[in-house]
Design a protein around this motif. Structure first.
Motif, PDB file in Angstrom:
ATOM      1  N   ASP A  82     -16.876 -10.740 -10.796  1.00 24.10           N
ATOM      2  CA  ASP A  82     -17.969 -10.052 -11.735  1.00 24.10           C
ATOM      3  C   ASP A  82     -17.794  -8.560 -11.849  1.00 24.10           C
ATOM      4  O   ASP A  82     -17.917  -7.850 -12.817  1.00 24.10           O
ATOM      5  CB  ASP A  82     -19.304 -10.286 -10.814  1.00 24.10           C
ATOM      6  CG  ASP A  82     -19.863 -11.738 -11.005  1.00 24.10           C
ATOM      7  OD1 ASP A  82     -19.029 -12.423 -11.777  1.00 24.10           O
ATOM      8  OD2 ASP A  82     -20.394 -12.208 -10.214  1.00 24.10           O
ATOM      9  N   THR A  83     -16.772  -8.309 -10.540  1.00 18.39           N
ATOM     10  CA  THR A  83     -16.575  -6.661 -10.312  1.00 18.39           C
ATOM     11  C   THR A  83     -15.532  -6.408 -11.768  1.00 18.39           C
ATOM     12  O   THR A  83     -15.810  -5.097 -12.090  1.00 18.39           O
ATOM     13  CB  THR A  83     -16.016  -6.369  -9.261  1.00 18.39           C
ATOM     14  OG1 THR A  83     -16.953  -6.534  -8.083  1.00 18.39           O
ATOM     15  CG2 THR A  83     -15.778  -4.661  -9.053  1.00 18.39           C
TER      16      THR A  83
ATOM     17  N   ASP B   7     -17.316  -5.994 -14.913  1.00 14.10           N
ATOM     18  CA  ASP B   7     -17.881  -4.789 -15.158  1.00 14.10           C
ATOM     19  C   ASP B   7     -16.904  -3.877 -15.513  1.00 14.10           C
ATOM     20  O   ASP B   7     -17.422  -2.916 -16.417  1.00 14.10           O
ATOM     21  CB  ASP B   7     -18.460  -4.438 -13.806  1.00 14.10           C
ATOM     22  CG  ASP B   7     -20.027  -4.923 -13.524  1.00 14.10           C
ATOM     23  OD1 ASP B   7     -20.478  -5.889 -14.312  1.00 14.10           O
ATOM     24  OD2 ASP B   7     -20.288  -5.254 -12.276  1.00 14.10           O
TER      25      ASP B   7
ATOM     26  N   TYR C 228     -16.177  -4.240 -18.880  1.00  8.67           N
ATOM     27  CA  TYR C 228     -17.179  -3.547 -19.976  1.00  8.67           C
ATOM     28  C   TYR C 228     -17.074  -2.225 -20.239  1.00  8.67           C
ATOM     29  O   TYR C 228     -17.254  -1.739 -21.323  1.00  8.67           O
ATOM     30  CB  TYR C 228     -18.540  -3.798 -19.180  1.00  8.67           C
ATOM     31  CG  TYR C 228     -19.735  -3.214 -19.867  1.00  8.67           C
ATOM     32  CD1 TYR C 228     -20.418  -3.882 -21.050  1.00  8.67           C
ATOM     33  CD2 TYR C 228     -20.073  -1.782 -19.697  1.00  8.67           C
ATOM     34  CE1 TYR C 228     -21.428  -3.223 -21.720  1.00  8.67           C
ATOM     35  CE2 TYR C 228     -21.519  -1.302 -20.200  1.00  8.67           C
ATOM     36  CZ  TYR C 228     -22.021  -2.067 -21.380  1.00  8.67           C
ATOM     37  OH  TYR C 228     -22.876  -1.326 -21.938  1.00  8.67           O
ATOM     38  N   GLU C 229     -16.560  -1.572 -19.278  1.00 11.87           N
ATOM     39  CA  GLU C 229     -16.372   0.120 -19.521  1.00 11.87           C
ATOM     40  C   GLU C 229     -15.278   0.193 -20.364  1.00 11.87           C
ATOM     41  O   GLU C 229     -15.302   1.005 -21.397  1.00 11.87           O
ATOM     42  CB  GLU C 229     -15.964   0.729 -18.119  1.00 11.87           C
ATOM     43  CG  GLU C 229     -17.061   0.622 -17.077  1.00 11.87           C
ATOM     44  CD  GLU C 229     -18.388   1.249 -17.664  1.00 11.87           C
ATOM     45  OE1 GLU C 229     -18.171   2.283 -18.190  1.00 11.87           O
ATOM     46  OE2 GLU C 229     -19.310   0.782 -17.199  1.00 11.87           O
TER      47      GLU C 229
END
Length: 255
Positions: free
Chosen positions: A7-8, A11, A14-15
């Motif tokens: 999940d990290t 994320d 996503y950036e």
């Protein structure tokens, strides 16, 4: 081998995806009659620099390519399907443009594409682009835990074929993560219930490609990169980077 992302890591992807989204938004806003493809490429390059990101496209050389790709942006116009090299060509009223862009940030890659018309659009071109976007939405909707790669492929292909469009054989989406192209391949046509099961942590670039004339044939242009329709009809290409999660698909390059 398919790498499942934490999940990290998603994320972080996503950036990177948001850098891609900003670049494509800026390029589409700047695209107008008289603007050159090279100017759009430089604008996209500026977005990378401002974000401290790099390009997975620039210098990329797969086995089929005669030379490394010379730009950060793929710019495909009218009968060009994908992989168009930005040139001094200046956009004309009614041109159908597909822009494909990637960014690497913090070791993770985002990849996305858009299609749009410059100036006064033809009704047929608007229908082509709208169908491409519906096919992408259908593919994303099918990108859920418990489905298979074939379900995504079938969803995309069903929308394209129902509208009477061609689908270039052998080109489609792919896994993405630390590299621009990773396993698995994500075809734009397929049989539901077949292929690799979708699991939480998989990240896919889903990218429908449509040929307006209804045939599937294409060929490489003399530059060795640009793929053009055999029948000379126009093409559209749209793409998002999508994470498969237990709570549903997460679009990492959403604009």
């Amino acid at each position: 081998m398919v790498e499942l992302k934490t999940d990290t890591s998603i994320d972080a992807m996503y950036e990177a995806g948001q850098v891609v989204a900003r670049a494509l938004t800026a390029a589409q806003q700047a695209a107008d009659v008289g603007v050159s493809l090279l100017e759009l490429d430089e604008l996209a390059h500026d977005v990378l620099r401002e974000a401290g990101a790099t390009s997975p496209f620039l210098g990329y050389r797969p086995t089929f390519a005669p030379t490394p790709f010379p730009a950060v942006l793929c710019a495909s116009v009218n009968d060009a399907i994908v992989h168009g090299i930005p040139t001094r060509y200046r956009l004309r009223d009614g041109d159908l443009v597909s822009l494909d862009f990637g960014a690497e940030l913090g070791g993770w890659v985002g990849d996305s594409a858009i299609s749009f018309v410059v100036g006064r659009p033809r009704r047929a071109d608007l229908r082509l682009v709208e169908t491409a976007e519906r096919a992408l939405a259908a593919g994303i909707e099918a990108a859920v835990v418990g489905n298979r790669i074939g379900d995504i492929a079938h969803a995309i292909g069903s929308v394209c074929r129902a509208a009477g469009y061609g689908v270039p054989d052998g080109f489609g989406g792919h896994g993405v993560g630390r590299h621009m192209h990773e396993d698995p391949a994500v075809p734009n046509e397929g049989r539901p219930g077949r292929g690799l099961p979708l699991r939480h942590g998989m990240v896919l670039a889903i990218e429908p490609m449509l040929i307006a004339g209804g045939t599937d044939g294409y060929h490489a242009a003399p530059d060795g990169w640009t793929l053009r329709t055999d029948d000379g009809s126009r093409a559209a290409h749209v793409e998002h980077t999508v994470a498969i999660t237990d709570s549903g698909p997460r679009v990492l390059t959403q604009r």
